[in-house]
Design a protein around this motif. Structure first.
Motif, short mmCIF file in Angstrom:
data_model
loop_
_atom_site.label_atom_id
_atom_site.label_comp_id
_atom_site.label_asym_id
_atom_site.label_seq_id
_atom_site.Cartn_x
_atom_site.Cartn_y
_atom_site.Cartn_z
N VAL A 229 29.63 41.04 43.02
CA VAL A 229 30.11 39.65 43.05
C VAL A 229 31.44 39.52 42.32
N PHE A 230 31.55 40.19 41.18
CA PHE A 230 32.74 40.02 40.34
C PHE A 230 33.76 41.14 40.49
N THR A 231 33.47 42.14 41.31
CA THR A 231 34.45 43.22 41.51
C THR A 231 35.00 43.28 42.93
N THR A 232 34.21 42.85 43.93
CA THR A 232 34.70 42.92 45.31
C THR A 232 34.50 41.64 46.11
N GLY A 233 33.65 40.71 45.63
CA GLY A 233 33.47 39.45 46.33
C GLY A 233 34.64 38.52 46.10
N VAL A 234 34.63 37.38 46.77
CA VAL A 234 35.75 36.45 46.61
C VAL A 234 35.86 35.91 45.19
N LEU A 235 34.75 35.91 44.45
CA LEU A 235 34.81 35.45 43.06
C LEU A 235 35.60 36.41 42.17
N SER A 236 35.80 37.64 42.63
CA SER A 236 36.59 38.58 41.83
C SER A 236 38.02 38.08 41.65
N ARG A 237 38.49 37.23 42.60
CA ARG A 237 39.83 36.66 42.50
C ARG A 237 39.92 35.58 41.43
N ALA A 238 38.76 35.09 40.99
CA ALA A 238 38.75 34.04 39.96
C ALA A 238 38.59 34.63 38.56
N VAL A 239 38.33 35.92 38.46
CA VAL A 239 38.15 36.56 37.16
C VAL A 239 39.50 36.68 36.45
N ASN A 240 39.51 36.39 35.17
CA ASN A 240 40.73 36.49 34.37
C ASN A 240 40.95 37.95 33.96
N TRP A 241 41.39 38.75 34.94
CA TRP A 241 41.55 40.17 34.69
C TRP A 241 42.61 40.46 33.63
N ALA A 242 43.61 39.61 33.52
CA ALA A 242 44.67 39.85 32.54
C ALA A 242 44.11 39.92 31.13
N GLU A 243 43.23 38.97 30.79
CA GLU A 243 42.62 38.95 29.46
C GLU A 243 41.65 40.12 29.28
N PRO A 348 36.15 65.94 27.11
CA PRO A 348 37.45 66.17 27.73
C PRO A 348 37.94 64.90 28.42
N LYS A 349 39.19 64.53 28.20
CA LYS A 349 39.77 63.35 28.81
C LYS A 349 40.54 63.72 30.07
N CYS A 350 40.19 63.03 31.16
CA CYS A 350 40.92 63.24 32.40
C CYS A 350 42.16 62.35 32.40
N CYS A 351 42.95 62.50 33.40
CA CYS A 351 44.14 61.67 33.55
C CYS A 351 43.72 60.20 33.61
N ARG A 352 44.23 59.36 32.73
CA ARG A 352 43.81 57.95 32.64
C ARG A 352 44.30 57.18 33.85
N PRO A 353 43.39 56.56 34.60
CA PRO A 353 43.81 55.75 35.75
C PRO A 353 44.43 54.45 35.28
N SER A 354 44.81 53.60 36.19
CA SER A 354 45.44 52.35 35.82
C SER A 354 44.48 51.50 34.99
N LEU A 355 45.05 50.67 34.14
CA LEU A 355 44.23 49.82 33.28
C LEU A 355 43.38 48.87 34.10
N HIS A 356 43.95 48.36 35.19
CA HIS A 356 43.19 47.45 36.04
C HIS A 356 42.00 48.15 36.65
N THR A 357 42.20 49.36 37.11
CA THR A 357 41.11 50.12 37.71
C THR A 357 40.03 50.41 36.67
N GLU A 358 40.44 50.77 35.47
CA GLU A 358 39.47 51.03 34.41
C GLU A 358 38.68 49.77 34.06
N SER A 359 39.37 48.63 34.03
CA SER A 359 38.68 47.37 33.70
C SER A 359 37.67 47.01 34.78
N ILE A 360 38.02 47.24 36.04
CA ILE A 360 37.08 47.00 37.13
C ILE A 360 35.87 47.92 36.99
#
Length: 450
Positions: A229-243, A348-360
């Motif tokens: 619901v909060f990662t791929t549904g239309v409500l994901s567009r309402a999530v305050n991902w910046a914060e 072991p740490k892999c190559c860090r993906p984008s912050l947005h992807t990690e947050s999702i």
């Protein structure tokens, strides 16, 4: 199957943001995850809520066809996880709508509120009063924490301030539903069941996983987990991902400690990067957006080695008093100081993906931990469950997550044409019919329960 354009258009009309406060306090998340280990196991919960838990009626109103009783009680969550509820939500309020004349038996259906359903008017008008007329069935409408009289003063309308607020709401409603089911049993009502629409259907499903007896359940427009619901549904567009991204980047406790407390490892936790992306792309096409964030399968969660996860589990599982056979002997309150931080290890740490992807990915992880039905006990009789779904629901994506048939073998799924909004506005009669069918099925299967 595509997604409803009406769902997408309706969501675009709403400009409010979800989770403007962020993830919630790390110590609160830790306490919630530890409590989930208890409440997710029906056997451990048998003694959490006393059979004679006090419930009060403080007002009664007589209408032409029914009596409306207003009642309240203190949420058991306040006793078990002190301070986790906002002060306004500690007192659980409900409305009990009873027909003046029963048609057969004394059936009661507990109805939990969907998103935006504050107070009782909507459920009373669209569901409870018609159910009295059509089937002589009473309804008990419980007010969700963070809604109506239980809404925190700093919360804007229905927009939960923190991600953790959703988990607190779920834990509270599981316990509060148990209080009400036991109270109704003491008062001689039968048969008893639960329903809800959208978020209300999901919360009703959670509550039934904790009930130790066969019970009719009709979740409408909900599915197996809130993560999609909060990662791929239309409500994901309402999530305050910046914060959320800011907090995830600044406070390492989310990545280094919180994520190690997550135990859900179902097969669908590894499929989000492929199958669900197609669903996300279809929503974005309708929104007129170009491209989307692809989530690599191996980047959704910072998966540690099995030995590390076992060590964390051993440290974090001693929340309730459990004997060697696994039986809960004494419920304990969970304080901020009683929760372990988990064992820190250098993996072991892999190559860090984008912050947005990690947050999702982190959102996916915490949502599945606290909301995935596979992380809770299976209801006693899944044959009494009738799920009503909208085929083109853009709010509740079903792609890429375990289906309820896989988690609850024997449950029935009924599909309506159209999307989430159209079903909510125009298909209430289908929801009510599913309730009647589930109750009839229960009475035929368990006539001696009366």
């Amino acid at each position: 199957m595509g997604v409803s354009r009406l769902d997408v258009f309706y969501r675009r009309l709403l400009l409010t943001k979800l989770f403007i406060g962020g993830w919630g306090k790390p110590e609160d998340l830790k306490r919630i995850f530890e409590f989930r280990k208890i409440i997710g196991d029906r056997e451990k919960c048998k003694t959490l809520v006393p059979v004679d838990y006090p419930v009060y009626i403080n007002k009664t109103e007589e209408l032409t066809d029914c009596h409306i009783h207003d009642g309240f009680f203190i949420s058991p969550l306040e006793h078990l996880v002190p301070g986790i509820l906002p002060p306004e939500a500690v007192k659980a309020r409900f409305q009990f709508i009873v027909p003046k004349r029963w048609q057969k038996n004394r059936p009661v259906c507990i109805q939990l509120a969907g998103t935006g359903d504050h107070f009782f008017w909507r459920r009373r008008t669209l569901m409870a009063r018609p159910m009295i007329k059509e089937a002589g069935m009473a309804s008990l409408l419980l007010e969700n924490p963070s809604y109506g009289y239980r809404k925190p003063k700093d919360q804007l309308r229905s927009c939960l301030k923190n991600v953790s607020d959703l988990f607190v709401m779920g834990g509270a409603l599981i316990l509060e539903s148990t209080v009400l089911l036991r109270w109704l049993e003491r008062e001689g009502y039968w048969p008893l069941g639960m329903t809800g629409i959208s978020m209300g259907g999901y919360m009703a499903s959670l509550a039934v996983t904790n009930w130790p007896k066969p019970i009719p359940l009709v979740p409408c427009l909900s599915w197996s987990t809130a993560s999609s619901v909060f990662t791929t549904g239309v409500l994901s567009r309402a999530v305050n991902w910046a914060e959320l991204e800011k907090q995830y980047a600044v406070n390492s406790v989310y990545e280094k400690e919180i994520i190690k407390l997550l135990e859900y490892c179902g097969v669908d936790s590894l499929k989000m990067g492929t199958e669900v992306q197609r669903n996300m792309d279809s929503v974005e096409n309708l929104l007129g957006l170009v491209g989307g964030v692809r989530i690599p399968e191996d980047r959704l969660l910072n998966v540690e080695t099995q030995s590390e996860m076992d060590a964390v589990h051993e440290q974090g599982s001693a929340v309730s008093s459990v004997n060697s056979s696994g039986t809960n002997t004494q419920p304990q309150t969970i304080t901020a100081h009683s929760v372990g931080h988990g064992k820190k290890t250098d993996s072991p740490k892999c190559c860090r993906p984008s912050l947005h992807t990690e947050s999702i990915g982190f959102m996916k992880g915490v949502m599945d931990e606290c909301t995935h039905m596979a992380n809770f006990s299976v209801p006693v009789d899944t044959g009494l469950i009738i799920v009503v779904q909208a085929r083109e629901d853009a709010y509740i994506p079903r792609t890429g997550v375990l289906s309820l048939q896989e988690i609850w073998p024997g449950c029935e799924i009924r599909y309506l044409n159209g999307g989430h909004i159209s079903a909510y506005l125009f298909k209430q009669n289908f929801f009510r019919q599913a309730i009647y069918d589930a109750y009839n099925r229960f009475c035929q299967k368990y006539p001696s329960s009366q």
